[in-house]
Design an enzyme around this catalytic site. Structure first.
Site, short mmCIF file in Angstrom:
data_model
loop_
_atom_site.label_atom_id
_atom_site.label_comp_id
_atom_site.label_asym_id
_atom_site.label_seq_id
_atom_site.Cartn_x
_atom_site.Cartn_y
_atom_site.Cartn_z
N THR A 86 0.89 -1.08 0.01
CA THR A 86 0.14 0.15 0.12
C THR A 86 0.99 1.17 -0.02
O THR A 86 2.01 1.40 0.27
CB THR A 86 -1.00 -0.09 1.07
N ASP B 66 -3.51 6.38 2.56
CA ASP B 66 -3.08 7.01 3.45
C ASP B 66 -3.75 6.78 4.64
O ASP B 66 -4.94 6.87 5.11
CB ASP B 66 -3.60 8.51 3.06
N LYS C 278 -7.06 -1.91 14.32
CA LYS C 278 -8.56 -1.93 14.56
C LYS C 278 -9.32 -2.63 13.44
O LYS C 278 -9.98 -3.42 13.42
CB LYS C 278 -9.17 -0.63 15.00
N SER D 58 8.23 1.12 15.61
CA SER D 58 8.49 1.84 16.70
C SER D 58 9.73 2.49 16.18
O SER D 58 10.10 3.13 14.68
CB SER D 58 8.69 1.22 18.04
N TYR E 30 8.71 13.26 18.24
CA TYR E 30 8.97 12.29 17.50
C TYR E 30 8.71 11.08 18.48
O TYR E 30 8.43 9.96 18.29
CB TYR E 30 10.26 12.11 16.55
N LYS F 30 6.63 7.69 19.30
CA LYS F 30 6.91 6.19 19.29
C LYS F 30 6.86 5.72 20.61
O LYS F 30 6.54 4.52 20.62
CB LYS F 30 8.29 6.02 18.78
N THR G 265 17.15 5.62 4.86
CA THR G 265 15.67 5.20 4.05
C THR G 265 15.33 6.91 3.89
O THR G 265 16.28 7.84 4.14
CB THR G 265 14.86 4.93 5.08
N1 LIG Z 1 14.95 5.28 8.79
C1 LIG Z 1 15.19 5.47 10.28
O1 LIG Z 1 16.48 5.75 10.57
C2 LIG Z 1 14.29 5.02 11.05
C3 LIG Z 1 14.46 4.75 12.43
C4 LIG Z 1 13.43 4.26 13.36
C5 LIG Z 1 12.27 4.11 12.83
N2 LIG Z 1 11.89 4.39 11.54
C6 LIG Z 1 10.48 4.14 11.15
O2 LIG Z 1 10.45 3.29 9.93
C7 LIG Z 1 9.29 3.60 9.43
C8 LIG Z 1 9.42 3.63 7.82
O3 LIG Z 1 10.04 4.78 7.60
P1 LIG Z 1 11.37 4.62 6.75
O4 LIG Z 1 12.57 4.92 7.58
O5 LIG Z 1 11.11 3.47 5.62
O6 LIG Z 1 11.52 6.20 5.94
P2 LIG Z 1 10.79 6.53 4.53
O7 LIG Z 1 11.53 5.95 3.30
O8 LIG Z 1 10.63 7.99 4.36
O9 LIG Z 1 9.32 5.85 4.41
C9 LIG Z 1 8.32 6.34 5.16
C10 LIG Z 1 6.93 5.84 4.45
O10 LIG Z 1 5.78 6.14 5.06
C11 LIG Z 1 5.12 6.68 4.21
N3 LIG Z 1 3.95 7.62 4.82
C12 LIG Z 1 4.20 8.79 5.29
N4 LIG Z 1 3.05 9.45 5.37
C13 LIG Z 1 1.94 8.28 5.31
C14 LIG Z 1 0.63 8.26 5.27
N5 LIG Z 1 -0.18 9.52 5.91
N6 LIG Z 1 -0.09 7.15 4.78
C15 LIG Z 1 0.62 6.18 4.45
N7 LIG Z 1 1.90 6.15 4.28
C16 LIG Z 1 2.52 7.20 4.60
C17 LIG Z 1 5.75 7.27 3.04
O11 LIG Z 1 4.84 7.56 1.83
P3 LIG Z 1 5.01 8.68 1.05
O12 LIG Z 1 5.96 8.20 -0.16
O13 LIG Z 1 3.65 8.89 0.32
O14 LIG Z 1 5.57 9.91 1.63
C18 LIG Z 1 6.95 6.21 2.82
O15 LIG Z 1 6.37 5.11 2.13
C19 LIG Z 1 8.59 4.84 10.16
O16 LIG Z 1 7.70 4.55 10.85
C20 LIG Z 1 9.88 5.55 10.82
O17 LIG Z 1 9.51 6.17 11.93
C21 LIG Z 1 12.89 4.72 10.70
#
Ligand SMILES: NC(=O)c1ccc[n+]([C@@H]2O[C@H](COP(=O)([O-])OP(=O)(O)OC[C@H]3O[C@@H](n4cnc5c(N)ncnc54)[C@H](OP(=O)(O)O)[C@@H]3O)[C@@H](O)[C@H]2O)c1
Length: 276
Positions: free
Chosen positions: A33, A57, A117, A135, A149, A153, A184
């Protein structure tokens, strides 16, 4: 047996790596998705009818309901839900913009809760399921400029632990993934930044600005993370808390040691407050 995996936010980062990995498995139905499904063309090369792409979304309840319904219609079950979609926000607490912070809570916390849910009735009916909630190491420890942030989490942590207690007797398991820094889009395009130009918080200027480069410089490799998450989820023995990256372990261990040491010292005083 073929299992159906549903992932939020598969346009980039962890979600894209997980979707790419799962799309190549012979025993997986993949529900990938994204807010804009044209960003999921990278999956076309693997698609032989086992991939469902859905516009989602997570802040839009109608899209959450429609996505789950489309999976029920095509695959009947959801065996694994990965609540991955998330945003960051880099700002001191005082400089943080309320609307931006509320939106981050809508995505990181309430979006995740709405998705969960919507899927729980299916999992309860089938008496099995695994929910994996993203998280962060910052769901366990804190640092300046990441307060709100972390607040999202920490909320995911509390929510997920309590949910796990509620549903473990129903055949459903809940796990938290707690990554430290990974390459990322998260710290780049997925995080707003409020850089304090001058004044008492100007010492955080570089710390906040540097996050634009962290997308390339962070130590964590999301492809390796995806493989670890897959291996853990299919092992039948995934831990409730899965730290990923060195800081996720060392930072959390240091925090909990400090807390335990402090509570050891405060034990008598704390107990003395009960008189019944
Ligand atoms: N990278 C890190 O260092 C890190 C560390 C700890 C935790 N995390 C967590 O890992 C998870 C994934 O993030 P990532 O690191 O892979 O970053 P990312 O590459 O920025 O990916 C984030 C994803 O979330 C999507 N998203 C944002 N808002 C949304 C919404 N309203 N509805 C549906 N999708 C939405 C984005 O879609 P769009 O393309 O449409 O924006 C993108 O696909 C997040 O929960 C983040 O907090 C990341």
């Amino acid at each position: 047996m073929v299992k159906t995996w549903f992932i939020t936010g598969t346009s980039s980062g962890f979600g894209k790596e997980l979707a790419t990995l799962l799309a190549q498995k012979g025993d997986v139905n993949l529900v990938a998705t994204a807010r804009h499904t044209e960003q999921l063309d990278y999956l076309n090369q693997y698609d032989h009818g086992q991939i469902l792409k859905a516009t989602l979304d997570v802040t839009k309840k109608d899209q959450v309901a429609a996505a789950v319904k489309s999976v029920e219609d095509k695959f009947s079950t959801i065996d694994v839900l990965i609540n991955n979609a998330g945003l960051g926000y880099f700002a001191t607490i005082e400089d943080s913009n309320e609307n931006d912070v509320r939106y981050m809570f809508d995505v990181n916390v309430f979006g995740l809760a709405d998705m969960t849910k919507a899927v729980l009735p299916l999992m309860r009916n089938q008496k099995s399921g695994r929910i994996i909630n993203f998280s962060s190491a910052l769901g366990l420890v804190t640092m300046p400029t990441m307060g709100f942030y972390s607040a999202t989490k920490f909320a995911v942590e509390g929510y997920s632990e309590a949910l796990n207690q509620e549903v473990s007797g129903l055949g459903i398991k809940v796990s938290l993934v707690e990554p430290s820094g990974f390459r990322t889009d998260w710290s780049g395009r997925s995080s707003k930044k409020v850089v304090p130009k001058e004044g008492d918080y100007s010492g955080y200027n570089d710390m906040i600005s540097a996050n634009d480069q962290n997308s390339e410089q962070a130590p964590g490799d999301p492809k390796i993370a995806a493989q670890i998450i897959y291996d853990q989820a299919t092992s039948g023995d995934m831990p409730e808390h899965l730290p990923l990256g060195q800081f996720a372990v060392d930072g959390s261990r240091a925090k909990f040691k400090k807390l335990t040491d402090s509570f050891d010292k405060l034990e008598k005083l704390a107990y003395s407050a009960d008189n019944k």
